[in-house]
Design a protein around this motif. Structure first.
Motif, mmCIF file in Angstrom:
data_model
loop_
_atom_site.group_PDB
_atom_site.id
_atom_site.type_symbol
_atom_site.label_atom_id
_atom_site.label_comp_id
_atom_site.label_asym_id
_atom_site.label_seq_id
_atom_site.Cartn_x
_atom_site.Cartn_y
_atom_site.Cartn_z
ATOM 1 N N GLY A 28 -24.427 -50.198 -32.260
ATOM 2 C CA GLY A 28 -25.882 -50.241 -32.332
ATOM 3 C C GLY A 28 -26.580 -48.915 -32.298
ATOM 4 O O GLY A 28 -27.814 -48.862 -32.253
ATOM 5 N N TYR A 29 -25.838 -47.805 -32.333
ATOM 6 C CA TYR A 29 -26.453 -46.477 -32.294
ATOM 7 C C TYR A 29 -26.517 -45.924 -33.720
ATOM 8 O O TYR A 29 -25.481 -45.722 -34.363
ATOM 9 N N ASN A 30 -27.711 -45.682 -34.199
ATOM 10 C CA ASN A 30 -27.904 -45.153 -35.547
ATOM 11 C C ASN A 30 -27.730 -43.630 -35.503
ATOM 12 O O ASN A 30 -28.667 -42.884 -35.215
ATOM 13 N N ILE A 31 -26.520 -43.188 -35.791
ATOM 14 C CA ILE A 31 -26.179 -41.787 -35.646
ATOM 15 C C ILE A 31 -25.380 -41.341 -36.855
ATOM 16 O O ILE A 31 -24.582 -42.117 -37.409
ATOM 17 N N ALA A 32 -25.610 -40.117 -37.296
ATOM 18 C CA ALA A 32 -24.918 -39.574 -38.466
ATOM 19 C C ALA A 32 -23.645 -38.844 -38.044
ATOM 20 O O ALA A 32 -23.458 -38.506 -36.868
ATOM 21 N N ARG A 33 -22.780 -38.591 -39.022
ATOM 22 C CA ARG A 33 -21.507 -37.938 -38.733
ATOM 23 C C ARG A 33 -21.711 -36.515 -38.207
ATOM 24 O O ARG A 33 -21.011 -36.069 -37.297
ATOM 25 N N ARG A 34 -22.685 -35.779 -38.770
ATOM 26 C CA ARG A 34 -22.912 -34.411 -38.306
ATOM 27 C C ARG A 34 -23.416 -34.406 -36.863
ATOM 28 O O ARG A 34 -23.145 -33.467 -36.102
ATOM 29 N N THR A 35 -24.148 -35.456 -36.477
ATOM 30 C CA THR A 35 -24.586 -35.555 -35.085
ATOM 31 C C THR A 35 -23.408 -35.841 -34.171
ATOM 32 O O THR A 35 -23.327 -35.327 -33.051
ATOM 33 N N VAL A 36 -22.472 -36.674 -34.650
ATOM 34 C CA VAL A 36 -21.251 -36.927 -33.880
ATOM 35 C C VAL A 36 -20.483 -35.628 -33.675
ATOM 36 O O VAL A 36 -20.008 -35.334 -32.569
ATOM 37 N N ALA A 37 -20.359 -34.825 -34.736
ATOM 38 C CA ALA A 37 -19.657 -33.547 -34.624
ATOM 39 C C ALA A 37 -20.377 -32.614 -33.646
ATOM 40 O O ALA A 37 -19.727 -31.902 -32.861
ATOM 41 N N LYS A 38 -21.703 -32.608 -33.673
ATOM 42 C CA LYS A 38 -22.462 -31.743 -32.763
ATOM 43 C C LYS A 38 -22.246 -32.165 -31.312
ATOM 44 O O LYS A 38 -22.007 -31.317 -30.432
ATOM 45 N N TYR A 39 -22.330 -33.473 -31.042
ATOM 46 C CA TYR A 39 -22.125 -33.947 -29.671
ATOM 47 C C TYR A 39 -20.695 -33.694 -29.216
ATOM 48 O O TYR A 39 -20.455 -33.367 -28.048
ATOM 49 N N ARG A 40 -19.716 -33.857 -30.112
ATOM 50 C CA ARG A 40 -18.324 -33.619 -29.751
ATOM 51 C C ARG A 40 -18.111 -32.150 -29.369
ATOM 52 O O ARG A 40 -17.409 -31.840 -28.398
ATOM 53 N N GLU A 41 -18.733 -31.231 -30.114
ATOM 54 C CA GLU A 41 -18.621 -29.813 -29.793
ATOM 55 C C GLU A 41 -19.318 -29.489 -28.478
ATOM 56 O O GLU A 41 -18.845 -28.654 -27.706
ATOM 57 N N GLN A 42 -20.451 -30.138 -28.207
ATOM 58 C CA GLN A 42 -21.139 -29.919 -26.945
ATOM 59 C C GLN A 42 -20.315 -30.405 -25.758
ATOM 60 O O GLN A 42 -20.446 -29.891 -24.649
ATOM 61 N N LEU A 43 -19.469 -31.394 -25.986
ATOM 62 C CA LEU A 43 -18.573 -31.894 -24.938
ATOM 63 C C LEU A 43 -17.279 -31.099 -24.860
ATOM 64 O O LEU A 43 -16.390 -31.455 -24.074
ATOM 65 N N ASN A 44 -17.164 -30.048 -25.669
ATOM 66 C CA ASN A 44 -15.960 -29.205 -25.704
ATOM 67 C C ASN A 44 -14.711 -30.018 -26.059
ATOM 68 O O ASN A 44 -13.635 -29.822 -25.497
ATOM 69 N N ILE A 45 -14.880 -30.932 -26.999
ATOM 70 C CA ILE A 45 -13.769 -31.743 -27.492
ATOM 71 C C ILE A 45 -13.390 -31.236 -28.877
ATOM 72 O O ILE A 45 -14.249 -31.162 -29.758
ATOM 73 N N PRO A 46 -12.133 -30.865 -29.100
ATOM 74 C CA PRO A 46 -11.746 -30.327 -30.410
ATOM 75 C C PRO A 46 -11.712 -31.409 -31.476
ATOM 76 O O PRO A 46 -11.891 -32.607 -31.199
ATOM 77 N N VAL A 47 -11.462 -30.996 -32.698
ATOM 78 C CA VAL A 47 -11.378 -31.934 -33.816
ATOM 79 C C VAL A 47 -10.138 -32.799 -33.646
ATOM 80 O O VAL A 47 -9.269 -32.537 -32.799
ATOM 81 N N ALA A 48 -10.049 -33.823 -34.472
ATOM 82 C CA ALA A 48 -8.962 -34.797 -34.328
ATOM 83 C C ALA A 48 -7.597 -34.138 -34.454
ATOM 84 O O ALA A 48 -6.660 -34.477 -33.717
ATOM 85 N N ARG A 49 -7.439 -33.200 -35.367
ATOM 86 C CA ARG A 49 -6.153 -32.567 -35.583
ATOM 87 C C ARG A 49 -5.652 -31.842 -34.332
ATOM 88 O O ARG A 49 -4.454 -31.867 -34.019
ATOM 89 N N LEU A 50 -6.577 -31.215 -33.605
ATOM 90 C CA LEU A 50 -6.192 -30.478 -32.404
ATOM 91 C C LEU A 50 -6.076 -31.372 -31.177
ATOM 92 O O LEU A 50 -5.597 -30.917 -30.134
ATOM 93 N N ARG A 51 -6.498 -32.631 -31.278
ATOM 94 C CA ARG A 51 -6.337 -33.564 -30.154
ATOM 95 C C ARG A 51 -5.018 -34.322 -30.234
ATOM 96 O O ARG A 51 -4.693 -35.092 -29.331
ATOM 97 N N LYS A 52 -4.290 -34.091 -31.275
ATOM 98 C CA LYS A 52 -3.052 -34.831 -31.484
ATOM 99 C C LYS A 52 -1.993 -34.397 -30.475
ATOM 100 O O LYS A 52 -1.806 -33.221 -30.218
ATOM 101 N N GLU A 53 -1.321 -35.394 -29.902
ATOM 102 C CA GLU A 53 -0.247 -35.139 -28.950
ATOM 103 C C GLU A 53 0.999 -35.901 -29.382
ATOM 104 O O GLU A 53 0.936 -36.854 -30.161
ATOM 105 N N LEU A 54 2.145 -35.473 -28.850
ATOM 106 C CA LEU A 54 3.411 -36.130 -29.169
ATOM 107 C C LEU A 54 3.581 -37.414 -28.379
ATOM 108 O O LEU A 54 3.157 -37.500 -27.239
#
Length: 527
Positions: free
Chosen positions: A501-527
């Motif tokens: 129910g949250y009307n949010i764009a992808r660039r806003t998701v990327a901005k919030y993710r960076e503000q939370l100090n969360i890396p991109v999906a590729r760098l979050r990958k673990e074994l």
């Protein structure tokens, strides 16, 4: 050709008292004590004192008034306020008195007439008005011995620890000089980022020591054997390798060294499949080696008791408690001592009133005293106004975010901007911004900076706005619950938030993710 023009201009200027209030408003409680100490040092008319000392002083004055004759000493207020005993005649000739300046809370301009140049001594002798600045909203006073905040034990700096170890190394005089130069080139995180050629030039010009890069590198290897492990590395790869060299050389350590030495680029990008194929490692072997590398310290300069800096403690400016849904908001007055105008300076006015009216030196002394008394009163009033503004602003924030302060749930935060609080308390947005900047509040759920409660609104399907804090909280929960083997991309995160129910764009998701100090999906990958 000469011409006369007439222009009508409207300008606004801040008085010195308003500027002083603005500067006091924007500093946090941790810096307020230092500011007050500075004012106490430069203004002898301002001193620390509590209400008890003021009461004792007033009782002593009343005893003196009752014991003395009416002809010798009358009541100071009535004497100095009487029409027959003014000081106009003392300042009629050659007096360069500054006009009275209104307090910051008043908008009226300063008067420049002769009446305003009079010294109203009754204003300065009335201790009830300026005994202190402690407000009703202040917290309980703390003893003087308990005002110091504890600091972490930092017995020595990193440089000192390395210098001590250098003294025990088996080096000649020139090598010791090179070692001191290398240690002085270490950054706060424990790395040496200067080229060895630049260090060689420094040695030649500053200490007249001719040393080749090979000589410097030989001493560098000695320093890299010091504690903490990984110190004096020139890059991250070398730092990690130095730490692995000190570990027991088993199979896991050997695999970790091969990963860092042969596939460091793939490791930084988390391309584990390429690493596995290139080094021919089994799944368990790769997992154990990666786990070992992740336990190493990438910044050896900030570890242990030899860290570069001291632990910084957060001193809250507000203390908020709740009793069955009723909030109690107080100001933290730990670092704000009680202030008053020094009684000795009011006694100078009494001595002047009894002295010769035309004495030039006495007139200059009273001019100086008046300026210091004005400055003391303005400073005390600025402290009062600061506390009132802080309480009004924080009280409005508590009312606006009541649900959050009751439960501590980040999802209960409402969208709130500076303008909302400024409109409610009737102040300018810049004033609210100064209060929110670098201030914090202690609640039952922890200490929060005031900026934490200000957030933008995100439109929802229900038509109501949700706080960006709430959206970030949900985004963090989604990422924490994702599969670490196949982390979610920003596009997938956008679709999941839209589904909620949250009307949010992808660039806003990327901005919030960076503000939370969360890396991109590729760098979050673990074994």
């Amino acid at each position: 050709m000469q011409r006369l023009d007439m222009k009508q201009l409207l300008s606004q200027k801040l008085s010195p008292q308003q500027i002083q209030f603005i500067k006091l408003l924007q500093i946090p409680t941790a810096e307020l004590e230092t500011r007050i100490k500075e004012e106490l040092e430069v203004n002898p008319a301002l001193e620390e004192g509590d209400e008890n000392s003021d009461d004792e002083l007033e009782d002593q004055e009343r005893d003196d008034d009752s014991d003395s004759d009416d002809d010798d000493f009358d009541d100071p207020d009535s004497e100095f306020d009487s029409d027959d005993n003014t000081l106009d005649e003392d300042f009629d000739e050659g007096a360069d008195e500054q006009p009275e300046v209104e307090l910051p809370a008043k908008d009226e301009p300063a008067e420049t007439t002769k009446d305003n140049e009079d010294l109203d001594l009754g204003d300065y002798l009335n201790d009830d008005e300026i005994a202190g600045y402690k407000m009703q909203g202040d917290g309980p006073g703390e003893p003087d011995d308990d005002r110091e905040m504890p600091l972490a034990d930092t017995s020595g700096s990193l440089i000192d620890a390395l210098m001590d170890q250098l003294g025990f190394a088996d080096l000649d005089e020139q090598q010791e000089a090179i070692g001191r130069q290398l240690i002085g080139s270490i950054d706060n995180d424990g790395y040496i980022r200067r080229d060895l050629s630049a260090i060689a030039n420094d040695l030649a010009f500053s200490q007249n020591i001719e040393a080749s890069e090979a000589d410097i590198e030989a001493v560098l290897h000695v320093i890299q054997s010091f504690d903490p492990a990984g110190i004096a590395a020139r890059d991250l790869q070398e730092c990690l390798m130095l730490q692995l060299e000190r570990r027991p050389q088993d199979e896991v350590t050997e695999h970790a060294e091969r990963i860092l030495h042969e596939t460091f680029d793939e490791f930084t990008k988390k391309h584990y499949q390429r690493i596995q194929q290139k080094l021919d490692l089994e799944d368990d072997e790769l997992k154990e080696a990666i786990a070992l590398i992740l336990k190493l310290n990438p910044k050896p300069g900030g570890t242990g008791p030899v860290g570069m800096g001291k632990v910084q403690y957060i001193i809250p400016d507000f203390i908020l408690t709740s009793d069955n849904g009723q909030f109690n908001l107080t100001l933290n007055s730990r670092n704000a001592p009680d202030l008053r105008v020094a009684p000795a300076y009011t006694e100078m006015f009494q001595a002047y009133d009894k002295a010769a009216k035309k004495d030039k030196k006495m007139k200059e002394a009273v001019t100086f005293v008046k300026q210091k008394l004005d400055s003391a009163r303005w400073f005390i009033d600025a402290i009062k106004q600061r506390q009132q503004t802080l309480l009004r602003t924080m009280d409005s924030i508590v009312r606006y975010q009541r649900e959050f302060f009751l439960e501590g749930d980040e999802g209960k935060l409402r969208p709130m901007i500076l303008k909302d609080i400024a409109t409610e308390i009737g102040m300018d947005i810049s004033t609210v911004s100064r209060v929110a900047n670098s201030k914090s509040v202690q609640t039952e759920f922890g200490i929060y900076p005031l900026k934490y409660f200000f957030s933008e609104g995100i439109a929802t399907d229900s038509g109501e706005d949700a706080s960006s804090r709430e959206v970030k909280h949900i985004l963090k929960e989604i990422i924490e619950g994702e599969s670490k083997g196949r982390p979610l991309s920003d596009d997938k995160l956008e679709k999941m938030l839209n589904a909620r129910g949250y009307n949010i764009a992808r660039r806003t998701v990327a901005k919030y993710r960076e503000q939370l100090n969360i890396p991109v999906a590729r760098l979050r990958k673990e074994l």
